[in-house]
Write a protein that holds these residues in place. Sequence first.
Motif, PDB file in Angstrom:
ATOM      1  N   ILE A 164       2.670  -1.368   4.502  1.00 23.07           N
ATOM      2  CA  ILE A 164       1.800  -2.543   4.352  1.00 23.07           C
ATOM      3  C   ILE A 164       0.804  -2.200   3.251  1.00 23.07           C
ATOM      4  CG2 ILE A 164       0.058  -4.019   5.420  1.00 23.07           C
ATOM      5  CD1 ILE A 164       1.402  -3.533   8.104  1.00 23.07           C
ATOM      6  N   SER A 165       0.887  -2.921   2.142  1.00 22.82           N
ATOM      7  CA  SER A 165       0.037  -2.612   0.989  1.00 22.82           C
ATOM      8  C   SER A 165      -0.701  -3.849   0.500  1.00 22.82           C
ATOM      9  CB  SER A 165       0.882  -2.040  -0.161  1.00 22.82           C
ATOM     10  OG  SER A 165       0.065  -1.790  -1.293  1.00 22.82           O
ATOM     11  N   LEU A 166      -1.988  -3.672   0.182  1.00 20.84           N
ATOM     12  CA  LEU A 166      -2.791  -4.739  -0.409  1.00 20.84           C
ATOM     13  C   LEU A 166      -2.749  -4.694  -1.932  1.00 20.84           C
ATOM     14  CD1 LEU A 166      -5.968  -4.695   1.884  1.00 20.84           C
ATOM     15  CD2 LEU A 166      -4.101  -6.328   1.898  1.00 20.84           C
ATOM     16  N   ARG A 167      -2.091  -3.678  -2.470  1.00 25.58           N
ATOM     17  CA  ARG A 167      -2.056  -3.503  -3.915  1.00 25.58           C
ATOM     18  C   ARG A 167      -0.735  -4.023  -4.466  1.00 25.58           C
ATOM     19  NH1 ARG A 167      -5.641   0.537  -5.595  1.00 25.58           N
ATOM     20  NH2 ARG A 167      -4.989  -0.065  -7.700  1.00 25.58           N
TER      21      ARG A 167
ATOM     22  N   GLN B 262       6.037  -0.978  -7.241  1.00 21.65           N
ATOM     23  CA  GLN B 262       6.676   0.324  -7.462  1.00 21.65           C
ATOM     24  C   GLN B 262       7.501   0.774  -6.252  1.00 21.65           C
ATOM     25  OE1 GLN B 262       4.637   3.592  -9.166  1.00 21.65           O
ATOM     26  NE2 GLN B 262       3.443   2.365 -10.619  1.00 21.65           N
ATOM     27  N   LEU B 263       7.119   0.313  -5.064  1.00 20.13           N
ATOM     28  CA  LEU B 263       7.827   0.731  -3.861  1.00 20.13           C
ATOM     29  C   LEU B 263       9.065  -0.109  -3.580  1.00 20.13           C
ATOM     30  CD1 LEU B 263       4.819   1.430  -1.451  1.00 20.13           C
ATOM     31  CD2 LEU B 263       6.360   3.124  -2.466  1.00 20.13           C
ATOM     32  N   GLN B 264       9.110  -1.294  -4.157  1.00 23.18           N
ATOM     33  CA  GLN B 264      10.260  -2.164  -3.935  1.00 23.18           C
ATOM     34  C   GLN B 264      11.540  -1.468  -4.371  1.00 23.18           C
ATOM     35  OE1 GLN B 264      10.503  -4.901  -2.379  1.00 23.18           O
ATOM     36  NE2 GLN B 264       8.415  -5.727  -2.258  1.00 23.18           N
ATOM     37  N   GLY B 265      12.521  -1.543  -3.525  1.00 25.40           N
ATOM     38  CA  GLY B 265      13.796  -0.901  -3.839  1.00 25.40           C
ATOM     39  C   GLY B 265      13.960   0.424  -3.142  1.00 25.40           C
ATOM     40  N   SER B 266      12.842   1.135  -2.891  1.00 24.80           N
ATOM     41  CA  SER B 266      12.930   2.433  -2.219  1.00 24.80           C
ATOM     42  C   SER B 266      12.562   2.335  -0.749  1.00 24.80           C
ATOM     43  CB  SER B 266      12.006   3.448  -2.906  1.00 24.80           C
ATOM     44  OG  SER B 266      10.650   3.019  -2.827  1.00 24.80           O
ATOM     45  N   THR B 267      11.804   1.296  -0.377  1.00 24.73           N
ATOM     46  CA  THR B 267      11.442   1.092   1.026  1.00 24.73           C
ATOM     47  C   THR B 267      11.061  -0.364   1.244  1.00 24.73           C
ATOM     48  OG1 THR B 267      10.078   1.911   2.858  1.00 24.73           O
ATOM     49  CG2 THR B 267       8.981   1.594   0.743  1.00 24.73           C
ATOM     50  N   ARG B 268      10.903  -0.740   2.482  1.00 25.72           N
ATOM     51  CA  ARG B 268      10.498  -2.100   2.802  1.00 25.72           C
ATOM     52  C   ARG B 268       8.970  -2.206   2.708  1.00 25.72           C
ATOM     53  NH1 ARG B 268      14.101  -2.726   8.249  1.00 25.72           N
ATOM     54  NH2 ARG B 268      12.971  -0.796   8.698  1.00 25.72           N
ATOM     55  N   VAL B 269       8.496  -3.306   2.113  1.00 25.98           N
ATOM     56  CA  VAL B 269       7.053  -3.472   1.874  1.00 25.98           C
ATOM     57  C   VAL B 269       6.616  -4.854   2.334  1.00 25.98           C
ATOM     58  CG1 VAL B 269       5.211  -3.421   0.158  1.00 25.98           C
ATOM     59  CG2 VAL B 269       7.223  -1.977  -0.153  1.00 25.98           C
ATOM     60  N   LEU B 270       5.482  -4.889   3.015  1.00 25.65           N
ATOM     61  CA  LEU B 270       4.824  -6.148   3.375  1.00 25.65           C
ATOM     62  C   LEU B 270       3.475  -6.218   2.675  1.00 25.65           C
ATOM     63  CD1 LEU B 270       5.409  -6.558   7.233  1.00 25.65           C
ATOM     64  CD2 LEU B 270       6.401  -7.915   5.387  1.00 25.65           C
ATOM     65  N   GLY B 271       3.171  -7.353   2.068  1.00 28.17           N
ATOM     66  CA  GLY B 271       1.859  -7.538   1.475  1.00 28.17           C
ATOM     67  C   GLY B 271       0.833  -7.828   2.556  1.00 28.17           C
ATOM     68  N   GLY B 272      -0.345  -7.268   2.388  1.00 25.42           N
ATOM     69  CA  GLY B 272      -1.399  -7.485   3.389  1.00 25.42           C
ATOM     70  C   GLY B 272      -2.498  -8.382   2.894  1.00 25.42           C
ATOM     71  N   LEU B 273      -2.175  -9.308   1.975  1.00 18.50           N
ATOM     72  CA  LEU B 273      -3.193 -10.202   1.425  1.00 18.50           C
ATOM     73  C   LEU B 273      -3.869 -10.987   2.546  1.00 18.50           C
ATOM     74  CD1 LEU B 273      -4.430 -11.584  -1.153  1.00 18.50           C
ATOM     75  CD2 LEU B 273      -2.684 -13.337  -0.841  1.00 18.50           C
TER      76      LEU B 273
END
Length: 432
Positions: free
Chosen positions: A156-159, A165-176
């Motif tokens: 979970i990243s706000l940046r 940069q993490l897309q493709g290597s792991t699952r990412v959720l935006g924390g906006l």
Amino acid sequence: MVIGLVIHASHRAVFEDAARTLAGVTLEWVVYEHEDVVRRLVAGLLARQHVDGLLLGPVPYAKCRDLLPPDLLVAILRSAGLDLSLALFKALARGWRPTPVSIDTYDARTVDEVVQALELDPKQISCLPYDPEQSVAEIVAFHHSALTRTGAEYVISLRTAVAAQLQGSTRVLGGLPGPATLRAQLHELALRVQSKQASALRFAAGVFLVGKAGPQLDLDRARVGLMNLLLNTPEFGDAWIENRGRRGVVVFAHQALFEQATSGWVSLPALGQAQETLGIRVVAGFGVGASARSCLHLAERAATRAEQEETPGAYLIEDSGVIIGPMGPAGSAVAFTYREHGVELEQLAGEVGLSAATLSRLAAIERTLEGRAISPSDLASQLGITDPSGRRLIRKLSDSGLVEVEGSTQLHRKGRPARLYRLRIGTAIEAR
């Protein structure tokens, strides 16, 4: 009221949704694709448009904080526990286990509260609180380490840059922050601006006292000289100035006018001018209260306190009990004054239908703008008059060719645009 929003391009739809319920506010959008351009874009906004408040995230704030005027109201976006909870439930809805997870930018306290409320295992959560000194590469490295160390299944990243940069290597959720959080912070900033503007329109009084030295006749002449000095000072062009005998010279005006003349209650150049041009020691006191009488009473108390200082200075006393001072004569008053351009300015003022003092003050404002355009409402704010009076003044100046239209303040499709005008008073005087 104008509020600037500094946002990433991918977040605009969410911000627009949050701002739908905000009435009476003009939004100036600063939209960026990459963090490196934030500083330049914010500098451009401040150069072309007066803003009453600025809402931005911690990363944009770190990029441009040294550019922001000290009197500008700033709100830094903070994601709430609700936003983190929603991100965790979104992961659950996608079939992911809520933990283990790696989180960045959220405050450690917020993460702890959510973990406790949802009864999660804190050992299964890696958290990297926001630090303006950390680079995107360092944050990405933290997440990669967490993925390996704890077996975190997603981030979970706000940046935005980190997520990319993490897309493709792991699952990412935006924390906006969601619309509810954004709406609350927007409304809070608007209320702060409104409160500041209401405070600036409060009535205030200033008492200027000549030092007690020499025979009575000399004091009378000194007070007359002081009154003429204040009458010919552009900053006091719209103030009511009165000679009050032994009480010195009294000035009545909106609080905003005095704040401008003292650079936010920091210095009062008129004191130095009195010493240099009249050879007299002058002190001053300002009062802000609920009525003209209370303002004058507080101003006299402040002036009495200023008299106790060894050097010329000024004090402010508000009815709330706040005392500010001493304000010294540091700095210089606006050099473009009525006395230096007497005949030309008087002739031009007569043709336009304004007083020479008001036109001189407008010329002084033109100098401070250094060629930048200004809106009628901003001009009214600097003069300490109402917005309708500012628009009438612009029309009068336009009819005389002393302003020219220079674009608009609102580029966004929502809201009614306000025209910008460039002052041409100095050019008209020089042409005579």
